[in-house]
Design an enzyme around this catalytic site. Structure first.
Site, PDB file in Angstrom:
ATOM      1  N   GLY A  72      30.600 -10.523   8.465  1.00 42.24           N
ATOM      2  CA  GLY A  72      30.402  -9.354   7.621  1.00 42.24           C
ATOM      3  C   GLY A  72      30.567  -9.697   6.149  1.00 42.24           C
ATOM      4  O   GLY A  72      31.311 -10.620   5.792  1.00 42.24           O
ATOM      5  N   GLY A 146      22.855  -8.737  16.779  1.00 40.42           N
ATOM      6  CA  GLY A 146      22.557  -9.936  16.015  1.00 40.42           C
ATOM      7  C   GLY A 146      23.032 -11.151  16.781  1.00 40.42           C
ATOM      8  O   GLY A 146      23.094 -11.147  18.012  1.00 40.42           O
ATOM      9  N   ILE A 148      26.025 -12.404  17.010  1.00 40.16           N
ATOM     10  CA  ILE A 148      27.268 -12.165  17.745  1.00 40.16           C
ATOM     11  C   ILE A 148      26.995 -11.314  18.983  1.00 40.16           C
ATOM     12  O   ILE A 148      27.514 -11.588  20.070  1.00 40.16           O
ATOM     13  CB  ILE A 148      28.323 -11.527  16.836  1.00 40.16           C
ATOM     14  CG1 ILE A 148      28.833 -12.574  15.838  1.00 40.16           C
ATOM     15  CG2 ILE A 148      29.489 -10.957  17.652  1.00 40.16           C
ATOM     16  CD1 ILE A 148      29.850 -12.061  14.848  1.00 40.16           C
ATOM     17  N   ARG A 169      19.284  -2.324  14.527  1.00 42.73           N
ATOM     18  CA  ARG A 169      18.664  -1.459  13.522  1.00 42.73           C
ATOM     19  C   ARG A 169      17.190  -1.219  13.822  1.00 42.73           C
ATOM     20  O   ARG A 169      16.671  -0.118  13.638  1.00 42.73           O
ATOM     21  CB  ARG A 169      18.834  -2.101  12.135  1.00 42.73           C
ATOM     22  CG  ARG A 169      18.267  -1.261  11.001  1.00 42.73           C
ATOM     23  CD  ARG A 169      18.577  -1.890   9.661  1.00 42.73           C
ATOM     24  NE  ARG A 169      18.009  -3.232   9.550  1.00 42.73           N
ATOM     25  CZ  ARG A 169      18.062  -3.966   8.449  1.00 42.73           C
ATOM     26  NH1 ARG A 169      18.683  -3.500   7.378  1.00 42.73           N
ATOM     27  NH2 ARG A 169      17.533  -5.175   8.420  1.00 42.73           N
ATOM     28  N   ARG A 172      12.897  -4.624  18.923  1.00 40.44           N
ATOM     29  CA  ARG A 172      12.268  -5.937  19.101  1.00 40.44           C
ATOM     30  C   ARG A 172      12.444  -6.370  20.557  1.00 40.44           C
ATOM     31  O   ARG A 172      13.100  -5.685  21.329  1.00 40.44           O
ATOM     32  CB  ARG A 172      12.847  -6.977  18.147  1.00 40.44           C
ATOM     33  CG  ARG A 172      14.320  -7.286  18.354  1.00 40.44           C
ATOM     34  CD  ARG A 172      14.791  -8.303  17.311  1.00 40.44           C
ATOM     35  NE  ARG A 172      16.130  -8.797  17.556  1.00 40.44           N
ATOM     36  CZ  ARG A 172      17.246  -8.213  17.173  1.00 40.44           C
ATOM     37  NH1 ARG A 172      17.190  -7.072  16.489  1.00 40.44           N
ATOM     38  NH2 ARG A 172      18.426  -8.752  17.433  1.00 40.44           N
ATOM     39  N   ASP A 251      39.631  -4.618  18.322  1.00 43.04           N
ATOM     40  CA  ASP A 251      40.104  -5.756  17.534  1.00 43.04           C
ATOM     41  C   ASP A 251      40.181  -5.397  16.057  1.00 43.04           C
ATOM     42  O   ASP A 251      40.797  -6.121  15.284  1.00 43.04           O
ATOM     43  CB  ASP A 251      39.176  -6.962  17.725  1.00 43.04           C
ATOM     44  CG  ASP A 251      39.698  -8.195  16.998  1.00 43.04           C
ATOM     45  OD1 ASP A 251      40.891  -8.516  17.185  1.00 43.04           O
ATOM     46  OD2 ASP A 251      38.932  -8.831  16.252  1.00 43.04           O
ATOM     47  N   HIS A 275      42.728  -7.958  14.721  1.00 40.30           N
ATOM     48  CA  HIS A 275      41.585  -8.573  14.029  1.00 40.30           C
ATOM     49  C   HIS A 275      41.621 -10.098  14.183  1.00 40.30           C
ATOM     50  O   HIS A 275      41.682 -10.845  13.192  1.00 40.30           O
ATOM     51  CB  HIS A 275      41.571  -8.185  12.544  1.00 40.30           C
ATOM     52  CG  HIS A 275      40.196  -8.335  11.927  1.00 40.30           C
ATOM     53  ND1 HIS A 275      39.769  -7.596  10.841  1.00 40.30           N
ATOM     54  CD2 HIS A 275      39.153  -9.143  12.248  1.00 40.30           C
ATOM     55  CE1 HIS A 275      38.538  -7.951  10.511  1.00 40.30           C
ATOM     56  NE2 HIS A 275      38.144  -8.883  11.349  1.00 40.30           N
TER      57      HIS A 275
END
Length: 316
Positions: A72, A146, A148, A169, A172, A251, A275
């Site tokens: 990120g 994506g 991940i 988003r 595909r 997390d 995290h």
């Protein structure tokens, strides 16, 4: 003026760095290692308090590349307004897939099979038997497909799932199957036994898992957040957890770190890890490989990998 590269890893610990730039080590210390105006390639310190990585940006008048070591980039983007047009922001795609995929699978299995209950029972010397849900035969929904999200599915593949649905988003097709657009999310949520959030934090995804999202989840479903805390509306999640209708494995939280007295700690049916999706033994070798590759590309004026945006240009 010299051309400096700022690294949050001591340069002598990174084998294969290209010759040419002056490498400076800065991992968020109060004092800068050199004049920020001489920095042309800035690697943002990893896992530091919000805002720290932005601190030198207003003085980085020569910087051409800002490289994060996180997937990120939301912790850096607010500081980009200080930079001149044409600066490329790159993320760490390829660094965190293995670690985050592992933790996601850990959180799912621990939550479904009741591992936190077993640990508490062990502390009291109690033998806690009984039937628990299995991951086998479940429908899983991955929101944020994506690299991940794809790595998470790779690790889910051996577990005899009934179905994996993927949302991103834009629509595909992948080798594993179709990826649905976000507009189809409301119709997919009621079918999922496990909902995994692995999306970046953007204006679109902030509070994506709001009261309506959570209400659409089926009774007994598990919500897993390995994205960013604000992707989930904490107040709405607490309301659902208190009913016992769904469970959660988190997390990341909002706020973060989670204050000691926050009610989310004591909410029923929630497992919280602090995290730790990225910081494992897998991080450093992959981070070093990424930096060596990116810096070789930069020195040789070749296209960089993982360019998220360029300052002053419309975002795709």
């Amino acid at each position: 003026m010299t051309a400096d590269v700022w690294l949050p890893i001591p340069p002598e610990d990174i084998e294969g760095l290209p010759e040419g730039p002056n490498y400076r080590y800065w991992d968020g210390a109060e004092d800068f290692p050199a004049d920020p105006a001489a920095c042309v390639f800035y690697v943002v310190p990893y896992m530091k308090p919000p805002g720290l990585g932005q601190r030198p940006l207003p003085r980085m008048s020569s910087v051409e590349v800002v490289q994060t070591l996180s997937a990120g980039v939301d912790h850096v983007e607010p500081g980009l307004k200080h930079l001149r047009p044409g600066v490329r922001l790159c993320n760490a795609r390829g660094v965190h897939e293995a670690s985050t995929g592992e933790l996601t699978l850990t959180l799912i299995l621990a939550s479904l099979r009741g591992v936190p209950d077993f640990v508490r029972a062990q502390d009291k010397g109690e033998w806690l038997g009984g039937f628990r849900p299995a991951l086998a035969d479940k429908n899983v929904l991955i929101v944020g497909y994506g690299s991940i999200g794809a790595a998470i599915e790779d690790r889910l593949a051996p577990f005899e799932l009934a179905r994996v649905a993927r949302v991103a988003r834009s629509e595909r097709t992948t080798a594993r199957g179709p990826v649905h657009p976000l507009t189809e999310l409301p119709a997919l949520l009621p079918e999922a036994d496990v909902v995994i959030l692995s999306t970046p934090l953007t204006d679109t995804t902030r509070h994506l898992a709001d009261a309506d999202f959570l209400a659409r989840m089926k009774d007994g479903a598990l919500l897993v957040n390995v994205a960013r805390g604000p992707v989930v509306d904490t107040k709405a999640l607490l309301a659902e957890l208190e009913t016992g209708r769904i469970t959660a494995a988190l997390d990341v939280t909002d706020p973060e770190p989670l204050p000691r007295e926050h009610p989310l700690w004591r909410a029923p049916g929630v497992l919280i890890s602090p995290h730790v999706g990225g910081p494992t033994s897998a991080f450093l070798p992959r981070a070093k490989r990424l930096l060596v590759d990116q810096l070789r590309r930069y020195v040789n004026r070749e296209p960089l990998r993982n360019v998220i945006l360029t300052t002053g240009a419309p975002r795709a």
